[in-house]
Design an enzyme around this catalytic site. Structure first.
Site, PDB file in Angstrom:
ATOM      1  N   LYS A 174      -1.359 -17.717  -5.968  1.00  0.00           N
ATOM      2  CA  LYS A 174      -0.322 -17.907  -4.933  1.00  0.00           C
ATOM      3  C   LYS A 174       0.106 -16.529  -4.450  1.00  0.00           C
ATOM      4  O   LYS A 174       0.609 -15.716  -5.224  1.00  0.00           O
ATOM      5  CB  LYS A 174       0.872 -18.663  -5.524  1.00  0.00           C
ATOM      6  N   THR A 195      -2.208 -23.490  -7.630  1.00  0.00           N
ATOM      7  CA  THR A 195      -1.457 -22.315  -7.166  1.00  0.00           C
ATOM      8  C   THR A 195       0.032 -22.647  -7.127  1.00  0.00           C
ATOM      9  O   THR A 195       0.872 -21.770  -7.317  1.00  0.00           O
ATOM     10  CB  THR A 195      -1.932 -21.829  -5.779  1.00  0.00           C
ATOM     11  N   HIS A 225       1.590  13.596  13.072  1.00  0.00           N
ATOM     12  CA  HIS A 225       1.568  14.820  13.869  1.00  0.00           C
ATOM     13  C   HIS A 225       2.817  14.955  14.748  1.00  0.00           C
ATOM     14  O   HIS A 225       3.238  13.993  15.399  1.00  0.00           O
ATOM     15  CB  HIS A 225       0.333  14.839  14.791  1.00  0.00           C
TER      16      HIS A 225
HETATM   17  O1  LIG Z   1      -2.946  19.406   6.781  1.00  0.00           O
HETATM   18  C1  LIG Z   1      -3.881  19.201   7.575  1.00  0.00           C
HETATM   19  N1  LIG Z   1      -5.113  18.883   7.092  1.00  0.00           N
HETATM   20  C2  LIG Z   1      -6.185  18.650   7.910  1.00  0.00           C
HETATM   21  O2  LIG Z   1      -7.324  18.374   7.427  1.00  0.00           O
HETATM   22  C3  LIG Z   1      -5.963  18.728   9.303  1.00  0.00           C
HETATM   23  N2  LIG Z   1      -6.786  18.529  10.379  1.00  0.00           N
HETATM   24  C4  LIG Z   1      -6.016  18.725  11.485  1.00  0.00           C
HETATM   25  O3  LIG Z   1      -6.423  18.589  12.663  1.00  0.00           O
HETATM   26  N3  LIG Z   1      -4.731  19.039  11.145  1.00  0.00           N
HETATM   27  C5  LIG Z   1      -4.685  19.036   9.765  1.00  0.00           C
HETATM   28  N4  LIG Z   1      -3.660  19.275   8.905  1.00  0.00           N
END
Ligand SMILES: O=c1[nH]c(=O)c2[nH]c(=O)[nH]c2[nH]1
Length: 313
Positions: free
Chosen positions: A12, A57, A262
Site C-alpha cells: 500500500k 494491501t 543557477h
Molecule cells: O559547481 C559547479 N560544478 C559544475 O560541474 C558546473 N558546471 C557549470 O556549468 N557550473 C558548475 N558549477
C-alpha cells in the site's frame, strides 16, 4: 524461449498517517507518508490468480495505522523497522519488506510570544525520509536502514567560485571567483546495522538516538555548506558527506544529490547601471545536477539498502 515472472512486490503506497500524542495538554504531532512493499511467495497470484498467500494491501494499510498507536510513531526509522520486521516475522509467505517513509514537520504556533500547546504551522523546510529493508526470518534476518532528507533549500551569497574548468569549442561559460551557490539538497545516509549481542531486526537498534542523529547530520551538512569556501558544488558535496562520516560513527555511507540552482548575474549595462553581484536571475531550468556518494572504505556491504522501491518506478 519461455516467458517467466520476474521480481515482484506489492503493498500500500502513500498511507497518510497523522499521529497525535495527547497524553498531556501539550500535544505532539507526527505527520507521515508511509509506503509498504512485501516480497515473497506470491508467484501464484500473478500466474494463476490464487490469492491464498496474499496479505491484502488493505491489511497492510490497517497495520500501518494500528502500529502508529500500538508501537508508537516518533522516529520514522524505528517505526519503519517495527512495521517491516512484523510483516516478515509474522506473515508466513513474506520473505522481505521495504518500508519507505516521508515526514512533514510541524512547528508550534507562537501566540503572545509563547509556543501554543496544540496549534501548529507546517514547516516549509525539508522533508525527512527513511527507507527500511528487511530480508529473511529468525536468526537469518537482515535489516538495512537509510535515513535522509529532501527539499532542503540552501543558498550562500558568496564564498563560491567556479573556474579552471575544461574548455572545448562549445564552452561559453565564463569563470567566476564569486557567485551565488544554491541547491535543493537530497541526502540519504546508510546506517551500519549493529551486530553486537546477536540481536536482529528492530531489536538490534534498541535505544538508538534517531532524533539526535537526524538533527546532527542536518546541522553538519548546513555548517559545511556555509563555512567551506567552495571551488565547485562537487567539492561541497564531498566535504558535507565526509563531515557526516567523521562525526557519526553509525553512518557508513552518504549519498547526495544536488541540483545547481543557477543564479545568473543580470545585465544592467543597458541602463548604465553597474551590477556588482547584487541583482541575479534565479533560473529554474535547466540545472546542473551533481550527485555523489561518500563512504567509509570499510563500510559493510550495502545489500539492497539503496534499491528504492525494488527498482520499480
Ligand atoms: O559547481 C559547479 N560544478 C559544475 O560541474 C558546473 N558546471 C557549470 O556549468 N557550473 C558548475 N558549477
Amino acid at each position: 524461449m519461455s516467458i517467466v515472472l520476474g521480481p515482484h512486490q506489492y503493498g500500500k503506497a502513500e498511507n497518510r498517517i497523522v499521529r497525535v500524542y495527547r497524553d498531556s495538554p501539550r500535544h505532539e504531532i507526527h505527520d507521515v507518508n508511509v509506503s509498504t512493499a512485501l516480497r515473497g511467495a506470491f508467484d501464484p497470484a500473478h500466474l494463476v490468480g490464487d490469492q491464498g498467500a496474499v496479505l491484502p494491501t488493505d491489511t497492510q494499510k490497517q497495520t500501518a495505522y494500528s502500529y502508529a498507536k500500538e508501537k508508537g510513531l516518533t522516529s520514522i526509522e524505528k517505526y519503519g523497522l517495527e512495521l517491516g520486521t512484523h510483516f516478515v516475522d509474522d506473515v508466513e509467505p513474506v520473505s522481505g519488506a521495504r518500508i519507505e517513509i516521508e515526514e512533514y514537520a510541524w512547528e508550534r504556533a507562537v501566540v503572545d510570544g509563547a509556543e501554543h500547546d496544540f496549534a501548529f504551522v507546517r514547516k516549509g523546510q525539508e522533508v525527512r525520509t527513511a527507507a527500511i529493508t528487511v530480508e529473511g526470518k529468525g536468526d537469518e534476518q537482515k535489516t538495512w536502514v537509510v535515513g535522509g532528507l529532501k527539499d532542503l533549500v540552501i543558498l550562500k551569497t558568496t564564498g563560491s567560485e567556479f573556474h579552471g574548468f575544461l574548455k572545448d569549442e562549445y564552452t561559453v561559460l565564463q569563470p567566476t571567483s564569486d557567485r551565488i551557490m544554491a541547491t535543493s539538497l537530497v541526502a540519504k545516509w546508510r546506517f551500519i546495522t549493529p551486530t553486537e549481542g546477536g540481536a536482529t531486526g528492530a531489536a538490534a537498534w534498541e535505544g538508538f538516538d534517531w532524533e539526535g542523529t537526524y538533527a546532527g547530520i542536518k546541522q553538519t551538512m548546513i555548517e559545511v555548506f556555509a563555512t567551506l569556501h567552495s571551488l565547485a558544488l562537487q567539492q561541497t558535496l564531498y566535504e558535507m558527506g565526509k563531515a557526516v562520516l567523521e562525526r557519526f560513527p553509525a553512518i557508513g555511507e552518504v549519498r547526495l544529490s544536488a541540483p545547481n540552482k543557477h543564479h545568473f548575474l543580470y545585465d544592467l549595462s543597458p541602463f548604465g547601471v553597474a551590477n556588482d553581484n547584487e541583482v541575479f536571475n534565479a533560473d529554474d531550468r535547466p540545472y546542473g545536477l551533481i550527485q555523489a556518494s561518500v563512504l567509509r572504505s570499510d563500510a559493510p556491504d550495502a545489500g539492497p539498502a539503496w534499491d528504492i522501491a525494488g527498482g520499480f518506478a
